[in-house]
Design a protein around this motif. Structure first.
Motif, PDB file in Angstrom:
ATOM      1  N   ALA A  39       0.828  -1.205   0.000  1.00  0.00           N
ATOM      2  CA  ALA A  39       0.000   0.000   0.000  1.00  0.00           C
ATOM      3  C   ALA A  39       0.863   1.257   0.000  1.00  0.00           C
ATOM      4  O   ALA A  39       0.584   2.226  -0.726  1.00  0.00           O
ATOM      5  N   ILE A  40       1.917   1.273   0.812  1.00  0.00           N
ATOM      6  CA  ILE A  40       2.802   2.444   0.882  1.00  0.00           C
ATOM      7  C   ILE A  40       3.490   2.682  -0.453  1.00  0.00           C
ATOM      8  O   ILE A  40       3.574   3.822  -0.942  1.00  0.00           O
ATOM      9  N   ILE A  41       3.984   1.613  -1.065  1.00  0.00           N
ATOM     10  CA  ILE A  41       4.693   1.752  -2.338  1.00  0.00           C
ATOM     11  C   ILE A  41       3.745   2.200  -3.444  1.00  0.00           C
ATOM     12  O   ILE A  41       4.114   3.000  -4.311  1.00  0.00           O
ATOM     13  N   ALA A  42       2.506   1.711  -3.392  1.00  0.00           N
ATOM     14  CA  ALA A  42       1.521   2.116  -4.407  1.00  0.00           C
ATOM     15  C   ALA A  42       1.218   3.609  -4.326  1.00  0.00           C
ATOM     16  O   ALA A  42       1.019   4.274  -5.347  1.00  0.00           O
ATOM     17  N   VAL A  43       1.203   4.154  -3.123  1.00  0.00           N
ATOM     18  CA  VAL A  43       0.864   5.567  -2.932  1.00  0.00           C
ATOM     19  C   VAL A  43       2.106   6.448  -2.957  1.00  0.00           C
ATOM     20  O   VAL A  43       2.086   7.553  -3.519  1.00  0.00           O
ATOM     21  N   PHE A  44       3.196   5.981  -2.358  1.00  0.00           N
ATOM     22  CA  PHE A  44       4.396   6.806  -2.230  1.00  0.00           C
ATOM     23  C   PHE A  44       5.562   6.182  -3.020  1.00  0.00           C
ATOM     24  O   PHE A  44       5.621   6.305  -4.236  1.00  0.00           O
ATOM     25  N   SER A  45       6.467   5.492  -2.307  1.00  0.00           N
ATOM     26  CA  SER A  45       7.656   4.935  -2.959  1.00  0.00           C
ATOM     27  C   SER A  45       8.304   3.918  -2.039  1.00  0.00           C
ATOM     28  O   SER A  45       8.010   3.879  -0.834  1.00  0.00           O
ATOM     29  N   PRO A  46       9.239   3.100  -2.565  1.00  0.00           N
ATOM     30  CA  PRO A  46       9.972   2.182  -1.687  1.00  0.00           C
ATOM     31  C   PRO A  46      10.756   2.908  -0.603  1.00  0.00           C
ATOM     32  O   PRO A  46      10.928   2.384   0.506  1.00  0.00           O
ATOM     33  N   GLY A  47      11.221   4.117  -0.891  1.00  0.00           N
ATOM     34  CA  GLY A  47      11.963   4.872   0.114  1.00  0.00           C
ATOM     35  C   GLY A  47      11.122   5.155   1.343  1.00  0.00           C
ATOM     36  O   GLY A  47      11.612   5.073   2.486  1.00  0.00           O
TER      37      GLY A  47
END
Length: 427
Positions: A165-173
Motif C-alpha cells: 500500500a505504501i509503495i503504491a501511494v508513495f515509494s519504496p523509500g
C-alpha cells in the motif's frame, strides 16, 4: 476466571514488552522484504539484480549465525537484541535516506542487506536463549506458539500488505522509512526490559581460540545428546526433501492444474493456506500442555504431517493442493513449536545460544541445496515423483529416527508434562 494457556505468558510484564518488540521487528521485516523488491525494480534491475541482494543477506546470515550462538552464551541476550534492532534501524534509515534523495544504487542495497543478514544471525540464538530467562518453564510452549502464530500473520501478511500500500501511494523509500521507525520502536521496548545476566562459563586464553572452543563445545554437546542429534539430523533431511519442491516446483504444479493465466493468483492462495495452517497449528499447540510423548509426537508431526505433499504432483483440482499445503503448514509449525520448547527446557542455559544457532544453521545450509536440486530433478523425473518422494520419505525416516535414537525411552525418562500451578500476575 480461567485463563487460556496461550494467553498465560502475557501475565508476565517482561514478556509483554518482549513480544511487543518482536511483533514490531517482524512487521519491519515484512515491509522490508517487499520494499527491497520494488526498489530494485525502480533502479532498473530485474531477477539477477534482486538475487544479488538476496544472496548478500543469505551469506551474511550463514556467516554470522554460529558465532551468534557463541555470543549469546557470553553476552546478556537483551543487549544482543538491542544491538541487532539498532543495526536494523540504521540500515533501513540509510536505505530510506539514499532512496528518497535519489542517491541509492544497487551496490548500496547489497551492502545493507549483507549487514542486516549478519545482524539476523545474532537475533535468533539470542531471542531463543532469552525467553527461558523471562518466563517460567510451563509458559514456554505457549510463548513459542505465540511466536509461531505471529510470524505468518505479521511478517508474511501484515508487513507485506502495508508495504504494498505504501509503495503504491508513495515509494519504496517511504517503506524503508517505515521499517526504520518500526525497528526503532522495537529498540525502545527492549531497552526498558530489565537486565538479565547470562550464566557465564569459565574461559581463558586468546579470545579467538576461546570462541572457537565454545563453538566446538556446542557441536560436542549436540553429538553426545542423542535426542538432540537425532532431531537435528532428521530436521536437516526433512528440509532437504521438502523445501525445494515447495519453493521451486509448486508454482509449476499449480500452473499445470489451473493454467498459466491463473497460476500466480492460485500460487499465492496456496502459500496463504500454508501460512494460515502454520498459524492455526501454532495457536493450537500454544493452547495445550506439552504431551508426555513429546519427542515421538514432534517427529511424527514433521514426518506424517508432510505426507499430503505426495498428492500435489497428481492433483487435478486446486482445492486439493490448497488443502495439502494447509496440513503441511499446520503440522510443520506445530512440531516446530514443540521443538523450540524442548531446546529451552532441556538444553542447559549456558549452552542454549549455541544449540539454537546450530538448529538455525541446519535450515540455512540445506534449504538452498534443496532448491538448487529440485528444478533439475523435476525436469529429469517429473514433478509428480519428486512430490511423492517429498511426501512419503519423511514418514519412513521419522519412524527410523524415533527407533534408532530411542526417543520413547528418553521422553519417559525426562517428563515435561507436569501440570502447572495457578499463576498470579507477575510484574
Amino acid at each position: 476466571m480461567r485463563i487460556p494457556n496461550a494467553a498465560k505468558p502475557f501475565l508476565v510484564a517482561q514478556y509483554r514488552i518482549l513480544v511487543a518488540a518482536l511483533t514490531l521487528s517482524m512487521f519491519g521485516t515484512g515491509v522490508w522484504l517487499i520494499a527491497v523488491v520494488f526498489q530494485v525494480i525502480d533502479l532498473g534491475g530485474g531477477p539477477v539484480e534482486l538475487s544479488w541482494v538476496v544472496l548478500g543477506s543469505s551469506l551474511g546470515l550463514v556467516a554470522a549465525v554460529l558465532f551468534g550462538g557463541v555470543v549469546a552464551d557470553r553476552v546478556p541476550r537483551r543487549t544482543i537484541l538491542v544491538a541487532v534492532e539498532s543495526t536494523r534501524t540504521a540500515g533501513a534509515a540509510v536505505a530510506a535516506t539514499l532512496s528518497l534523495t535519489g542517491n541509492l544504487e544497487l551496490w548500496h542495497l547489497v551492502v545493507i542487506a549483507t549487514i542486516l543478514g549478519c545482524a539476523d544471525g545474532f537475533f535468533y540464538p539470542a531471542y531463543s536463549a532469552l525467553l527461558p530467562s523471562v518466563l517460567p518453564d510451563e509458559f514456554l510452549l505457549a510463548a513459542n506458539g505465540v511466536e509461531g502464530m505471529l510470524r505468518p500473520v505479521i511478517m508474511q501478511a501484515a508487513g507485506p500488505a502495508v508495504a504494498s500500500a505504501i509503495i503504491a501511494v508513495f515509494s519504496p523509500g517511504v517503506a524503508f522509512a517505515v521499517v526504520a521507525a518500526s525497528q526503532a520502536l522495537a529498540v525502545g521496548g527492549l531497552v526498558i526490559m530489565r537486565h538479565i545476566p547470562v550464566e557465564r562459563e569459565p574461559r581463558d586464553g586468546h579470545p579467538v581460540r576461546s570462541m572457537l572452543s565454545d563453538l566446538g563445545a556446542g557441536f560436542v554437546y549436540m553429538v553426545r545428546t542423542p535426542w538432540l542429534f537425532g532431531t537435528l539430523l532428521y530436521a536437516s533431511v526433512l528440509v532437504f526433501l521438502i523445501m525445494g519442491p515447495i519453493e521451486v516446483l509448486l508454482p509449476f504444479a499449480i500452473r499445470d492444474v489451473v493454467g498459466a493465466d491463473d497460476a500466480a493468483a492460485s500460487y499465492a492462495l496456496a502459500l496463504a493456506s500454508f501460512g494460515i495452517g502454520g498459524a492455526v497449528g501454532s495457536l493450537i499447540v500454544a493452547s495445550l500442555r506439552l504431551p508426555r510423548r513429546y519427542l515421538t509426537i514432534m517427529v511424527l508431526l514433521w514426518g506424517a504431517g508432510g505426507a499430503p505433499l505426495a498428492i500435489i504432483g497428481f492433483a487435478q483440482q486446486l482445492w486439493l493442493i490448497i488443502a495439502a499445503m494447509f496440513i503441511v503448514g499446520f503440522s510443520y509449525s506445530a512440531a516446530s513449536v514443540v521443538w523450540g520448547t524442548l531446546l529451552q527446557r532441556r538444553v542447559p542455559s549456558a549452552m542454549l545460544g549455541r544449540v539454537s544457532s546450530l538448529d538455525f544453521f541446519v535450515s540455512l545450509v540445506f534449504m538452498p541445496i534443496s532448491m538448487a536440486l529440485a528444478g533439475p530433478v523435476g525436469v529429469a523425473i517429473g514433478n509428480a515423483p519428486v512430490f511423492l518422494i517429498a511426501g512419503l520419505a519423511p514418514v519412513a525416516l521419522a519412524v527410523l529416527t524415533i527407533v534408532i535414537f530411542r526417543m520413547p525411552k528418553d521422553e519417559l525418562a525426562h517428563p515435561l508434562d507436569q501440570v502447572p500451578e495457578p499463576v498470579e500476575r507477575t510484574e
